[in-house]
Design an enzyme around this catalytic site. Structure first.
Site, short mmCIF file in Angstrom:
data_model
loop_
_atom_site.label_atom_id
_atom_site.label_comp_id
_atom_site.label_asym_id
_atom_site.label_seq_id
_atom_site.Cartn_x
_atom_site.Cartn_y
_atom_site.Cartn_z
N GLU A 70 1.31 -1.40 -0.48
CA GLU A 70 -0.26 0.01 -0.06
C GLU A 70 0.76 1.29 0.35
O GLU A 70 0.40 2.19 -0.40
CB GLU A 70 -0.84 -0.24 1.29
CG GLU A 70 -2.38 -1.03 1.46
CD GLU A 70 -3.36 -1.23 -0.65
OE1 GLU A 70 -3.27 0.57 -0.70
OE2 GLU A 70 -4.09 -2.11 -0.35
N HIS A 98 3.41 -10.64 17.05
CA HIS A 98 3.62 -11.79 16.96
C HIS A 98 5.04 -12.07 16.73
O HIS A 98 5.97 -12.42 17.21
CB HIS A 98 3.46 -13.47 16.71
CG HIS A 98 3.36 -14.31 17.06
ND1 HIS A 98 5.19 -15.16 17.03
CD2 HIS A 98 3.60 -14.86 18.07
CE1 HIS A 98 4.73 -16.35 17.61
NE2 HIS A 98 4.15 -16.54 18.69
N LYS A 107 9.82 -12.69 26.09
CA LYS A 107 9.80 -11.90 24.89
C LYS A 107 9.85 -10.20 25.39
O LYS A 107 10.69 -9.24 24.71
CB LYS A 107 8.54 -11.95 24.34
CG LYS A 107 8.02 -13.32 23.31
CD LYS A 107 6.79 -13.45 23.07
CE LYS A 107 7.01 -14.96 22.44
NZ LYS A 107 5.41 -14.82 22.09
#
Length: 424
Positions: free
Chosen positions: A169, A320, A361
Site C-alpha cells: 500500500e 508476534h 519476550k
C-alpha cells in the site's frame, strides 16, 4: 388423595400464624430503627460499612489540563499522564519511548570483564537502543503512513515489520491516492463500481492495476538476477529493492532503502504482492523468495542488540513476529503496544505485555505499556511528543552520528541478567 388434602389443610392452619409473627418482627425492627435515629446514633454495621477509614495514598493526584492557562499543546500532552484511564497509559507510553531514545550504555556500570573498546564514556554513549516499529497493513493505508515515513527518513527506527499490505500500500500510494469514504458504504454497490473499502477508506481497483504494471518488470529483473548472478532473494531484500525502484520521497520504503533500515514481512505473499508472484509463477516459474534466510536475519537483529525497544501498532502476525524475535535475547528492554484488541479470547493480538513477560519476550525488569486505543488517534501524539520533539528542538542533532546498536553482554552481565529471572 386424603393425605394431600390433610397436608394442604395443615398449611392453611400454619400460614396466618406465620404471617402474624413476621409482621410483629418487622414492627419491632422499625421501632428499634426509629429509636436509634431519634437518639442520634447510627446503626453500628452501617457506620462500619460506609465510614470505613482509608489508608493514606502517595500516588499522583488526578488532574486534567486547565484551558484557562492558554493553549499549550506540549503541556496538554504532559497532562495526559495525570488524567486517568487511557490518557494515563498514553502518557506512560510517551515516557517509555523517551526512555528508548535516551538510554545509552553510559547509563550502565562498567563491568570488570568489559572489553577495552567499550570502557570509555564516549564510546559507551554511542551504544543505543535498537528501536523496532511494527504495524499492520491498514495503518499504511491510513494517514499514519506519513508518521512512519518521518521515522524512516530520519533513521529514528532501526527495524520495521509489517504485513504484505503494509508494504504494497505504500508503493500503491505513490502511484495513485487512497480516498476517504464511510464505514457504512454498501459493499455490493462498491463492488459494482470497482471500489475497494478499507474501513472508511476507499481504494479504486485501478490502483492495483497500476501496481501490477509497475511490479511485473521488477519481478522479471529480479528473476534475471537470480538466474544470471545468483542473487538470493528474501522478503526483506525484495522490499529493499522495491524501495530503490520506487524512487519517491513520499514512500516509507524509499527511506528505508536510503537509510538501510531492514523491513521484514514474513507474510509477503498475503496481498497484492502475492497475487503478482502467483501470476509470475505461471508466466515464468522458478523465482524463489527465501523465508528461512529472513527468520535468521530478523532474529539476529534482536540477538546482537544490547538494548531493544519495540513499538507495536495493532496485533496479529507483526506483533508476534516482533516479540518472538526478541525472545532470542531474553526479551526486549522497552515496550509499547497500541491496540484495541482485548485478551479475553486468548489471542496474541489482545494479550497484555505481562503475558509476553511470561514467555521471555519482555524482560522481567521492564516497564511495558499497552494503550487501548485506535493507533490513528494516539500514535501521531506519541511521535510528536518524542521523536519529532527531539528533531525540532535540536536534541536529535547532537545525538552521536556513529551509533552502535549491536553490542553483546559480557559474561558477568549475562549472569546478572539470568539472576533477575531465576535468582542466584
Amino acid at each position: 388423595q386424603e393425605y394431600d388434602i390433610g397436608l394442604f389443610g395443615s398449611f392453611l392452619w400454619w400460614l396466618p400464624s406465620r404471617v402474624a409473627a413476621m409482621a410483629s418482627a418487622a414492627a419491632a425492627g422499625a421501632k428499634s430503627s426509629t429509636a436509634a435515629a431519634a437518639g442520634g446514633s447510627l446503626p453500628q454495621l452501617a457506620a462500619q460499612s460506609v465510614l470505613a477509614p482509608s489508608e493514606k495514598l502517595t500516588s499522583p493526584t488526578v488532574v486534567g489540563y486547565d484551558f484557562n492557562k492558554g493553549l499549550d499543546y506540549n503541556a496538554l500532552m504532559d497532562s495526559f499522564l495525570y488524567c486517568g484511564f487511557q490518557a494515563t497509559h498514553l502518557g506512560q507510553a510517551m515516557q517509555e519511548v523517551d526512555r528508548m531514545l535516551s538510554w545509552s550504555l553510559a547509563d550502565e556500570p562498567v563491568p570488570e570483564d568489559e572489553d577495552e573498546e567499550f570502557r570509555s564514556k564516549e564510546v559507551r554513549e554511542r551504544v543505543r537502543t535498537k528501536i523496532w516499529l511494527a504495524y499492520t497493513s491498514n495503518l499504511i493505508s491510513s494517514g499514519l503512513r506519513e508518521s512512519f515515513r518521518f521515522l524512516a527518513q530520519h533513521s529514528m527506527v532501526q527495524v520495521i515489520l509489517s504485513s504484505a499490505g503494509g508494504v504494497e500500500e505504500d508503493f500503491i500510494k505513490c502511484l495513485a491516492p487512497t480516498h476517504l469514504g464511510d464505514f457504512a458504504l454498501e459493499g455490493k454497490a462498491l463492488r459494482k463500481r470497482g471500489i475497494n473499502r478499507i474501513a472508511n477508506l476507499l481504494v479504486p481497483n485501478d490502483n492495483y492495476c497500476l501496481f501490477e504494471d509497475w511490479l511485473k518488470p521488477i519481478l522479471h529483473a529480479m528473476h534475471d538476477e537470480q538466474d544470471k548472478d545468483g542473487v538470493h532473494w528474501t522478503p526483506s531484500t525484495m522490499i529493499h529493492r522495491l524501495g530503490k525502484e520506487i524512487n519517491n520521497e513520499e514512500s516509507v520504503y524509499h527511506w528505508c532503502y536510503k537509510n538501510n533500515i531492514p523491513v521484514f514481512c514474513p507474510a509477503i505473499t498475503d496481498g497484492s504482492i502475492g497475487d503478482m508472484l502467483y501470476f509470475h509463477s505461471y508466466e515464468r516459474p522458478g523465482l524463489i523468495v527465501d523465508l528461512v534466510a529472513d527468520i535468521r536475519a530478523v532474529n539476529d537483529q534482536a540477538l546482537k542488540s544490547r538494548h531493544t525497544g519495540v513499538i507495536i501498532l495493532g496485533g496479529g502476525l507483526v506483533k508476534h513476529h516482533t516479540m518472538n524475535a526478541n525472545l532470542m535475547r531474553n526479551g526486549c528492554d522497552f515496550c509499547v503496544y497500541v491496540s484495541t484488541a482485548q485478551e479475553f479470547d486468548g489471542s496474541d493480538s489482545g494479550a497484555r505485555p505481562d503475558e509476553a513477560v511470561s514467555w521471555g519476550k519482555i524482560r522481567v525488569d521492564a516497564n511495558p505499556v499497552k494503550v487501548y486505543a485506535d493507533a490513528t488517534l494516539v500514535f501521531p501524539l506519541i511521535v510528536a511528543k518524542t521523536f519529532a520533539a527531539r528533531l525540532h528542538d535540536g536534541r536529535w542533532a547532537v545525538r552521536p552520528k556513529d551509533v552502535i546498536f549491536d553490542k553483546g553482554y559480557t559474561t558477568s552481565e549475562s549472569e546478572l541478567e539470568r539472576e533477575k529471572v531465576y535468582g542466584k
